[in-house]
Design a protein around this motif. Structure first.
Motif, PDB file in Angstrom:
ATOM      1  N   PHE A 241      48.855 -75.352 -28.217  1.00 49.74           N
ATOM      2  CA  PHE A 241      49.259 -74.098 -28.862  1.00 49.74           C
ATOM      3  C   PHE A 241      48.784 -72.890 -28.062  1.00 49.74           C
ATOM      4  CE2 PHE A 241      49.563 -75.949 -33.428  1.00 49.74           C
ATOM      5  CZ  PHE A 241      50.815 -76.441 -33.126  1.00 49.74           C
ATOM      6  N   LEU A 242      47.546 -72.938 -27.572  1.00 54.77           N
ATOM      7  CA  LEU A 242      47.003 -71.820 -26.805  1.00 54.77           C
ATOM      8  C   LEU A 242      47.780 -71.610 -25.507  1.00 54.77           C
ATOM      9  CD1 LEU A 242      43.175 -72.468 -27.298  1.00 54.77           C
ATOM     10  CD2 LEU A 242      44.478 -70.525 -28.191  1.00 54.77           C
ATOM     11  N   LEU A 243      48.104 -72.700 -24.823  1.00 54.14           N
ATOM     12  CA  LEU A 243      48.862 -72.599 -23.575  1.00 54.14           C
ATOM     13  C   LEU A 243      50.264 -72.036 -23.823  1.00 54.14           C
ATOM     14  CD1 LEU A 243      47.826 -76.007 -21.958  1.00 54.14           C
ATOM     15  CD2 LEU A 243      47.155 -73.722 -21.165  1.00 54.14           C
ATOM     16  N   ILE A 244      50.891 -72.486 -24.898  1.00 55.92           N
ATOM     17  CA  ILE A 244      52.226 -71.994 -25.219  1.00 55.92           C
ATOM     18  C   ILE A 244      52.181 -70.528 -25.635  1.00 55.92           C
ATOM     19  CG2 ILE A 244      54.126 -72.209 -26.880  1.00 55.92           C
ATOM     20  CD1 ILE A 244      53.681 -75.232 -26.775  1.00 55.92           C
ATOM     21  N   SER A 245      51.134 -70.149 -26.395  1.00 55.15           N
ATOM     22  CA  SER A 245      51.027 -68.755 -26.836  1.00 55.15           C
ATOM     23  C   SER A 245      50.864 -67.803 -25.649  1.00 55.15           C
ATOM     24  CB  SER A 245      49.853 -68.592 -27.798  1.00 55.15           C
ATOM     25  OG  SER A 245      48.613 -68.778 -27.131  1.00 55.15           O
ATOM     26  N   LYS A 246      50.291 -68.270 -24.552  1.00 55.13           N
ATOM     27  CA  LYS A 246      50.161 -67.445 -23.352  1.00 55.13           C
ATOM     28  C   LYS A 246      51.432 -67.456 -22.509  1.00 55.13           C
ATOM     29  CE  LYS A 246      46.298 -66.926 -21.190  1.00 55.13           C
ATOM     30  NZ  LYS A 246      45.862 -65.605 -21.697  1.00 55.13           N
ATOM     31  N   GLY A 247      52.447 -68.184 -22.985  1.00 52.34           N
ATOM     32  CA  GLY A 247      53.731 -68.186 -22.301  1.00 52.34           C
ATOM     33  C   GLY A 247      53.797 -69.068 -21.086  1.00 52.34           C
ATOM     34  N   TRP A 248      52.829 -69.973 -20.942  1.00 55.08           N
ATOM     35  CA  TRP A 248      52.823 -70.817 -19.755  1.00 55.08           C
ATOM     36  C   TRP A 248      54.023 -71.758 -19.750  1.00 55.08           C
ATOM     37  CZ3 TRP A 248      50.014 -75.870 -18.488  1.00 55.08           C
ATOM     38  CH2 TRP A 248      49.984 -76.072 -17.105  1.00 55.08           C
ATOM     39  N   GLN A 249      54.763 -71.719 -18.663  1.00 56.05           N
ATOM     40  CA  GLN A 249      55.974 -72.498 -18.439  1.00 56.05           C
ATOM     41  C   GLN A 249      57.134 -72.064 -19.341  1.00 56.05           C
ATOM     42  OE1 GLN A 249      56.233 -74.494 -15.828  1.00 56.05           O
ATOM     43  NE2 GLN A 249      54.111 -73.928 -15.372  1.00 56.05           N
ATOM     44  N   LEU A 250      56.947 -70.980 -20.088  1.00 54.62           N
ATOM     45  CA  LEU A 250      58.049 -70.362 -20.819  1.00 54.62           C
ATOM     46  C   LEU A 250      58.421 -69.048 -20.155  1.00 54.62           C
ATOM     47  CD1 LEU A 250      56.833 -71.090 -24.437  1.00 54.62           C
ATOM     48  CD2 LEU A 250      59.095 -71.707 -23.581  1.00 54.62           C
ATOM     49  N   THR A 251      57.441 -68.156 -20.058  1.00 53.94           N
ATOM     50  CA  THR A 251      57.643 -66.864 -19.405  1.00 53.94           C
ATOM     51  C   THR A 251      56.859 -66.762 -18.103  1.00 53.94           C
ATOM     52  OG1 THR A 251      58.009 -65.811 -21.545  1.00 53.94           O
ATOM     53  CG2 THR A 251      57.432 -64.364 -19.716  1.00 53.94           C
ATOM     54  N   ALA A 253      54.662 -68.684 -14.938  1.00 55.97           N
ATOM     55  CA  ALA A 253      54.397 -69.914 -14.196  1.00 55.97           C
ATOM     56  C   ALA A 253      52.914 -70.069 -13.902  1.00 55.97           C
ATOM     57  CB  ALA A 253      55.193 -69.941 -12.901  1.00 55.97           C
ATOM     58  N   VAL A 254      52.171 -68.945 -13.993  1.00 56.72           N
ATOM     59  CA  VAL A 254      50.742 -68.948 -13.692  1.00 56.72           C
ATOM     60  C   VAL A 254      49.991 -68.352 -14.870  1.00 56.72           C
ATOM     61  CG1 VAL A 254      48.939 -68.136 -12.132  1.00 56.72           C
ATOM     62  CG2 VAL A 254      51.194 -68.700 -11.219  1.00 56.72           C
ATOM     63  N   LEU A 255      48.890 -68.977 -15.238  1.00 57.28           N
ATOM     64  CA  LEU A 255      48.076 -68.478 -16.337  1.00 57.28           C
ATOM     65  C   LEU A 255      47.130 -67.380 -15.860  1.00 57.28           C
ATOM     66  CD1 LEU A 255      46.983 -71.682 -18.303  1.00 57.28           C
ATOM     67  CD2 LEU A 255      48.376 -69.809 -19.162  1.00 57.28           C
ATOM     68  N   HIS A 256      46.972 -66.342 -16.685  1.00 57.67           N
ATOM     69  CA  HIS A 256      46.002 -65.287 -16.417  1.00 57.67           C
ATOM     70  C   HIS A 256      44.979 -65.262 -17.551  1.00 57.67           C
ATOM     71  CE1 HIS A 256      48.459 -63.773 -13.123  1.00 57.67           C
ATOM     72  NE2 HIS A 256      49.526 -63.831 -13.926  1.00 57.67           N
ATOM     73  N   PHE A 257      43.778 -64.771 -17.247  1.00 62.07           N
ATOM     74  CA  PHE A 257      42.692 -64.694 -18.234  1.00 62.07           C
ATOM     75  C   PHE A 257      42.451 -66.055 -18.882  1.00 62.07           C
ATOM     76  CE2 PHE A 257      44.829 -60.518 -18.173  1.00 62.07           C
ATOM     77  CZ  PHE A 257      43.780 -59.757 -17.662  1.00 62.07           C
ATOM     78  N   LYS A 258      42.368 -67.066 -18.029  1.00 66.43           N
ATOM     79  CA  LYS A 258      42.188 -68.424 -18.537  1.00 66.43           C
ATOM     80  C   LYS A 258      40.801 -68.644 -19.137  1.00 66.43           C
ATOM     81  CE  LYS A 258      43.321 -70.059 -14.529  1.00 66.43           C
ATOM     82  NZ  LYS A 258      43.592 -70.984 -13.411  1.00 66.43           N
ATOM     83  N   LEU A 316      48.430 -65.373 -32.094  1.00 70.79           N
ATOM     84  CA  LEU A 316      49.568 -64.505 -32.400  1.00 70.79           C
ATOM     85  C   LEU A 316      49.642 -63.326 -31.442  1.00 70.79           C
ATOM     86  CD1 LEU A 316      49.511 -64.444 -36.312  1.00 70.79           C
ATOM     87  CD2 LEU A 316      51.039 -65.725 -34.805  1.00 70.79           C
ATOM     88  N   TYR A 317      48.478 -62.774 -31.054  1.00 71.80           N
ATOM     89  CA  TYR A 317      48.474 -61.659 -30.097  1.00 71.80           C
ATOM     90  C   TYR A 317      49.024 -62.115 -28.747  1.00 71.80           C
ATOM     91  CZ  TYR A 317      46.804 -58.334 -26.647  1.00 71.80           C
ATOM     92  OH  TYR A 317      46.734 -57.460 -25.597  1.00 71.80           O
ATOM     93  N   GLU A 318      48.541 -63.253 -28.254  1.00 75.33           N
ATOM     94  CA  GLU A 318      49.026 -63.761 -26.964  1.00 75.33           C
ATOM     95  C   GLU A 318      50.514 -64.093 -27.047  1.00 75.33           C
ATOM     96  OE1 GLU A 318      47.664 -63.784 -24.179  1.00 75.33           O
ATOM     97  OE2 GLU A 318      45.527 -63.553 -24.549  1.00 75.33           O
TER      98      GLU A 318
END
Length: 419
Positions: A241-251, A253-258, A316-318
């Motif tokens: 859920f956390l990874l999806i909320s940060k938009g990883w692989q949706l918006t 390609a790279v995670l920030h503020f991991k 929800l914020y992410e």
């Protein structure tokens, strides 16, 4: 249920020894059978008593110190189900008109009919085996306390449902490997792993319950391992859920503020581990030292549930931030779906527990278990659908090189998701 152990009583001990807690439905009956083997040459006896919740509370107040037997005069009529042991006991007991827990205990006191009073007993040692069973009862219910009735069926249904979801997920993975010639993405592997944990955990709990229906004992360590696997799968679901909320692989390609995300997830793992450890202690040890009747009334449960609620605003914020960066109507619709799912999944357990304070405590276990399994299965069902390779490339970036050659015809088949 079945209890077998040795009992040693010394005058230095307290006068109250807990054996078992058994939930009984109003106006129901239970069969009590006990065998005892004296290990000393003395003829000293103790009292085996089966008492209601209120009487149990009063005994806890009176018998915390030695030599308090004389203070039990007002409880004599409330302890009608009592036997002098070590002598064999076989009795059919009628419960009162209230659905509640009843407690099987040893009392270091003996009631003397000639004096109409309670007196202290000397030291004694004996081995015992005690069985409590519902009357009447079928093979799936007779060994279980009222609060656990029906749990076998619920667990069986959940195990089967998770097996079905896992089968679909494995089939989708094979489709990726064989037809699309690609390896499953890390998100897909993470999701498949949590489904494996759920299947294993529910399966082990089912093994314990199946054995419990036969002997009233089961395999408690196996059940604890199963519960641990379920909680670990729950932790993996939160990470997903956390990874999806940060938009990883949706918006993105790279995670920030991991770092912040993994710190928050690490805290969730810690609180889940505390809750699991306390659950094991509560089930195996806690009844000896307290009158609290339900795991979800304890501090560890509230700590776990409270953190779930605190994690929701961050997710929800992410998710909102990722939504603002996305231009695709289809992906935005996926974000909306996850926003609704997050609110329901993170909030259902604390809300359910809060509402349950209005009902009988013996209903808590079944309601919480059924509710948890329903929402967990619903969340995993949605993820299985979203990860399906037949359409996941429209919003996930798992195989970005394939997105450029997708036909318009397949896109129109999914336009209902954009509405």
């Amino acid at each position: 249920m079945f209890r077998q152990t040795s009992y040693t009583y010394d005058r230095k001990d307290g006068k109250l020894r807990f054996i078992a807690k058994f939930g009984i439905q109003a106006n129901a009956q239970v069969d009590l059978h006990g065998t005892f083997n004296n290990r000393t040459a003395t003829n000293e006896s103790v009292t085996l008593a089966f008492v209601s919740y209120q009487t149990w509370m009063e005994l806890n107040r009176l018998l915390v110190q030695p030599n308090n037997c004389s203070m039990m005069a007002n409880l004599t009529s409330k302890i009608s189900n009592r036997w002098s042991v070590p002598s064999a006991v076989s009795k059919k007991i009628d419960a009162n008109t209230v659905t509640e827990y009843w407690y099987l205990v040893f009392l270091g006191c003996i009631y003397v009919d000639a004096r109409s009073s309670w007196q202290d007993t000397g030291g004694t040692q004996f081995d015992y085996a005690v069985t409590l069973m519902n009357v009447p009862g079928d093979v799936l219910t007779q060994q279980f306390s009222y609060d656990m009735k029906g749990v076998v069926i619920v667990t069986l249904v959940a195990t089967f449902a998770y097996l079905v979801l896992l089968a679909f997920q494995v089939a989708f993975g094979m489709y990726d490997c064989i037809y699309l010639k690609t390896k499953p993405h890390l998100l897909v592997k993470l999701f498949t792993s949590l489904l494996l944990l759920e299947v294993g955990g529910q399966g082990l709990k089912l093994v314990h319950m199946g054995l419990y229906t036969q002997d009233g004992v089961g395999l408690a360590p196996v059940s604890h391992v199963g519960a641990g696997l379920v909680i670990l799968g729950d932790c993996f679901l939160v990470l997903l859920f956390l990874l999806i909320s940060k938009g990883w692989q949706l918006t993105k390609a790279v995670l920030h503020f991991k770092a912040l995300m993994f710190i928050l997830w690490g805290l969730y793992v810690v609180f889940s581990a505390i809750f699991f450890a306390w659950m094991v202690v509560f089930q195996d040890v806690y009844p000896f030292t307290t009158c609290i009747d339900n795991l979800y009334q304890t501090w560890a449960a509230w700590l776990y549930q409270g953190y779930r609620i605190l994690l929701l605003p961050y997710c929800l914020y992410e998710l909102w931030h990722s939504y603002q960066q996305e231009n695709s109507p289809l992906v935005r619709n996926v974000y909306r779906l996850f926003a609704a799912s997050f609110v329901v999944w993170f909030g259902y357990l604390p809300l359910t527990v809060a509402l349950l304070y209005a009902v009988n405590l013996l209903e808590w276990t079944r309601v919480i278990l059924s509710t948890s399994l329903f929402f967990d299965l619903a969340a995993n069902f949605i993820l299985v659908l979203l990860f399906c390779p037949l359409w996941s490339d429209y919003y996930f970036q798992f195989n970005s090189h394939l997105n450029t050659i997708v036909s318009a015809k397949r896109y129109t088949e999914l336009k209902f998701l954009i509405r």
